[in-house]
Design a protein around this motif. Structure first.
Motif, mmCIF file in Angstrom:
data_model
loop_
_atom_site.group_PDB
_atom_site.id
_atom_site.type_symbol
_atom_site.label_atom_id
_atom_site.label_comp_id
_atom_site.label_asym_id
_atom_site.label_seq_id
_atom_site.Cartn_x
_atom_site.Cartn_y
_atom_site.Cartn_z
ATOM 1 N N GLU A 79 5.420 3.448 8.466
ATOM 2 C CA GLU A 79 4.314 2.178 9.173
ATOM 3 C C GLU A 79 3.907 1.601 7.688
ATOM 4 O O GLU A 79 3.880 2.126 6.660
ATOM 5 C CB GLU A 79 2.640 3.018 9.822
ATOM 6 N N ASP A 80 2.889 0.317 8.326
ATOM 7 C CA ASP A 80 2.656 -0.567 7.524
ATOM 8 C C ASP A 80 0.903 0.452 6.858
ATOM 9 O O ASP A 80 0.496 0.246 7.425
ATOM 10 C CB ASP A 80 2.383 -1.698 7.771
ATOM 11 N N ILE A 81 0.721 0.038 6.211
ATOM 12 C CA ILE A 81 -0.145 1.425 5.151
ATOM 13 C C ILE A 81 -1.016 0.534 4.080
ATOM 14 O O ILE A 81 -1.898 1.377 3.864
ATOM 15 C CB ILE A 81 -0.377 2.785 4.889
ATOM 16 N N SER A 82 -0.870 -0.944 3.805
ATOM 17 C CA SER A 82 -1.481 -1.637 3.036
ATOM 18 C C SER A 82 -3.282 -1.956 3.444
ATOM 19 O O SER A 82 -3.616 -1.708 2.521
ATOM 20 C CB SER A 82 -0.694 -3.255 2.850
ATOM 21 N N SER A 83 -3.332 -1.451 4.790
ATOM 22 C CA SER A 83 -5.075 -1.721 4.639
ATOM 23 C C SER A 83 -5.710 -0.731 4.370
ATOM 24 O O SER A 83 -7.124 -1.038 4.263
ATOM 25 C CB SER A 83 -5.192 -2.610 6.423
ATOM 26 N N PHE A 84 -5.438 0.245 4.499
ATOM 27 C CA PHE A 84 -5.896 1.387 3.915
ATOM 28 C C PHE A 84 -6.085 1.352 2.164
ATOM 29 O O PHE A 84 -6.940 1.978 2.216
ATOM 30 C CB PHE A 84 -4.835 2.799 4.495
ATOM 31 N N MET A 85 -4.424 0.758 1.839
ATOM 32 C CA MET A 85 -4.657 0.593 0.180
ATOM 33 C C MET A 85 -5.438 -0.099 -0.336
ATOM 34 O O MET A 85 -6.088 -0.360 -1.300
ATOM 35 C CB MET A 85 -3.153 0.422 -0.156
ATOM 36 N N GLU A 86 -5.876 -1.559 0.817
ATOM 37 C CA GLU A 86 -7.130 -2.387 -0.412
ATOM 38 C C GLU A 86 -8.301 -1.169 -0.535
ATOM 39 O O GLU A 86 -9.152 -2.656 -1.356
ATOM 40 C CB GLU A 86 -7.390 -3.287 0.837
ATOM 41 N N SER A 87 -8.804 -0.110 -0.065
ATOM 42 C CA SER A 87 -9.537 0.786 -1.104
ATOM 43 C C SER A 87 -8.794 1.542 -2.156
ATOM 44 O O SER A 87 -8.376 2.321 -1.989
ATOM 45 C CB SER A 87 -10.335 1.070 -0.185
ATOM 46 N N THR A 88 -9.503 0.636 -3.358
ATOM 47 C CA THR A 88 -8.525 1.641 -4.462
ATOM 48 C C THR A 88 -9.123 3.110 -4.066
ATOM 49 O O THR A 88 -8.357 4.309 -4.850
ATOM 50 C CB THR A 88 -9.827 1.099 -5.757
ATOM 51 N N ARG A 89 -10.369 3.406 -4.319
ATOM 52 C CA ARG A 89 -10.058 4.922 -3.449
ATOM 53 C C ARG A 89 -9.366 5.632 -2.560
ATOM 54 O O ARG A 89 -8.820 6.718 -3.074
ATOM 55 C CB ARG A 89 -12.307 5.014 -3.014
ATOM 56 N N ASN A 90 -8.856 4.507 -1.789
ATOM 57 C CA ASN A 90 -7.974 5.672 -1.047
ATOM 58 C C ASN A 90 -6.665 5.613 -1.660
ATOM 59 O O ASN A 90 -5.771 6.716 -1.204
ATOM 60 C CB ASN A 90 -7.846 4.413 0.832
ATOM 61 N N ALA A 91 -6.009 4.834 -2.473
ATOM 62 C CA ALA A 91 -4.709 4.875 -3.120
ATOM 63 C C ALA A 91 -4.985 5.728 -3.874
ATOM 64 O O ALA A 91 -4.072 6.589 -4.206
ATOM 65 C CB ALA A 91 -4.880 3.282 -3.992
ATOM 66 N N ILE A 92 -6.239 6.087 -4.093
ATOM 67 C CA ILE A 92 -6.648 7.153 -5.352
ATOM 68 C C ILE A 92 -6.326 8.160 -4.693
ATOM 69 O O ILE A 92 -5.296 9.157 -4.904
ATOM 70 C CB ILE A 92 -7.164 7.521 -5.813
ATOM 71 N N ASP A 93 -6.603 8.654 -3.497
ATOM 72 C CA ASP A 93 -6.275 9.595 -2.559
ATOM 73 C C ASP A 93 -5.159 9.630 -2.406
ATOM 74 O O ASP A 93 -5.297 10.908 -2.310
ATOM 75 C CB ASP A 93 -7.665 9.980 -1.152
ATOM 76 N N LEU A 94 -4.273 8.844 -1.721
ATOM 77 C CA LEU A 94 -3.100 9.060 -1.803
ATOM 78 C C LEU A 94 -2.318 9.845 -2.675
ATOM 79 O O LEU A 94 -1.013 10.461 -2.407
ATOM 80 C CB LEU A 94 -2.061 7.548 -0.956
ATOM 81 N N LEU A 95 -2.642 9.005 -4.206
ATOM 82 C CA LEU A 95 -2.039 9.671 -5.184
ATOM 83 C C LEU A 95 -2.092 10.837 -5.215
ATOM 84 O O LEU A 95 -1.379 11.645 -6.063
ATOM 85 C CB LEU A 95 -2.380 8.175 -6.474
ATOM 86 N N MET A 96 -3.305 11.164 -5.193
ATOM 87 C CA MET A 96 -3.644 12.801 -5.322
ATOM 88 C C MET A 96 -2.587 13.418 -4.249
ATOM 89 O O MET A 96 -2.170 14.686 -4.791
ATOM 90 C CB MET A 96 -4.932 13.494 -5.453
ATOM 91 N N PHE A 97 -3.097 12.663 -2.957
ATOM 92 C CA PHE A 97 -2.170 13.794 -2.168
ATOM 93 C C PHE A 97 -1.023 13.994 -2.233
ATOM 94 O O PHE A 97 0.348 14.738 -2.578
ATOM 95 C CB PHE A 97 -2.406 13.557 -1.143
ATOM 96 N N ALA A 98 -0.041 12.792 -2.844
ATOM 97 C CA ALA A 98 1.575 12.902 -3.573
ATOM 98 C C ALA A 98 1.413 13.354 -4.183
ATOM 99 O O ALA A 98 3.174 13.749 -4.252
ATOM 100 C CB ALA A 98 1.614 10.976 -3.614
ATOM 101 N N GLU A 99 1.005 13.416 -5.278
ATOM 102 C CA GLU A 99 1.271 14.218 -6.320
ATOM 103 C C GLU A 99 1.259 16.186 -5.763
ATOM 104 O O GLU A 99 2.159 16.237 -6.622
ATOM 105 C CB GLU A 99 0.318 14.513 -7.560
ATOM 106 N N MET A 100 0.202 16.044 -4.954
ATOM 107 C CA MET A 100 -0.113 17.471 -4.768
ATOM 108 C C MET A 100 1.062 18.017 -3.705
ATOM 109 O O MET A 100 1.729 19.041 -4.103
ATOM 110 C CB MET A 100 -0.860 17.888 -4.349
#
Length: 170
Positions: A79-100
């Motif tokens: 799915e297109d999750i770009s609207s969620f990514m508009e928030s830097t905080r959301n992107a950071i949370d995704l990166l943290m999850f992706a790392e974990m």
């Protein structure tokens, strides 16, 4: 942040889901197959019958918002999750999850998204998390952005916004 995979989108809406993430008092169901394609950590866990999560078919997630996990599941289904990514905080949370959970494809997709979305206001935060999460493509995108700042402004920007230990890189 668009993965063109109509098959996975159709599959999401059909067939019984066999795994559930529980975040607080909310849950989201997913097909294990799609999780194992995106995450080596979840793949190893779900292929081992000794894990409680494999036995119960559910995993409690602490430290992340439900919306973050929903975006991760959406990403797994293409799915297109770009609207969620508009928030830097959301992107950071995704990166943290992706790392974990060792989701390199998600990290790379975030780097691709931010290759056109970085600003002077968000690049320092994105750069910092790219270092913390071992996201070299995203770190490269941040470097490119910082180097695109005119030299006359770059030094002051770097000194005001980035860790002193890396000032010499710019």
């Amino acid at each position: 942040m668009i993965q063109n995979n109509e098959w996975s989108k159709r599959f999401r809406n059909h067939g019984e889901k066999d795994f559930k993430f529980i975040v607080g008092n909310e849950s989201i169901e997913v097909h294990k197959f799609f999780l194992t394609l995106q995450s080596t950590v979840l793949s190893a866990m779900l292929e081992n019958t000794n894990f409680k999560e494999t036995q119960t078919g559910e995993m409690k997630i602490d430290g992340f918002k439900f919306e973050t996990i929903k975006a991760v599941v959406g990403f797994c289904y293409g799915e297109d999750i770009s609207s969620f990514m508009e928030s830097t905080r959301n992107a950071i949370d995704l990166l943290m999850f992706a790392e974990m959970y060792d989701m390199d494809n998600l990290k790379d997709s975030i780097a691709e998204y931010y290759s056109t979305k970085l600003t002077k206001e968000n690049v320092a935060d994105i750069y910092k998390v790219s270092r913390e999460t071992n996201a070299p493509k995203l770190r490269g995108v941040c470097f490119d952005f910082i180097y695109s700042i005119p030299k006359s402004e770059r030094t002051a920007f770097v000194q005001a916004n980035l860790d002193p230990a890396i000032h010499d890189l710019f």
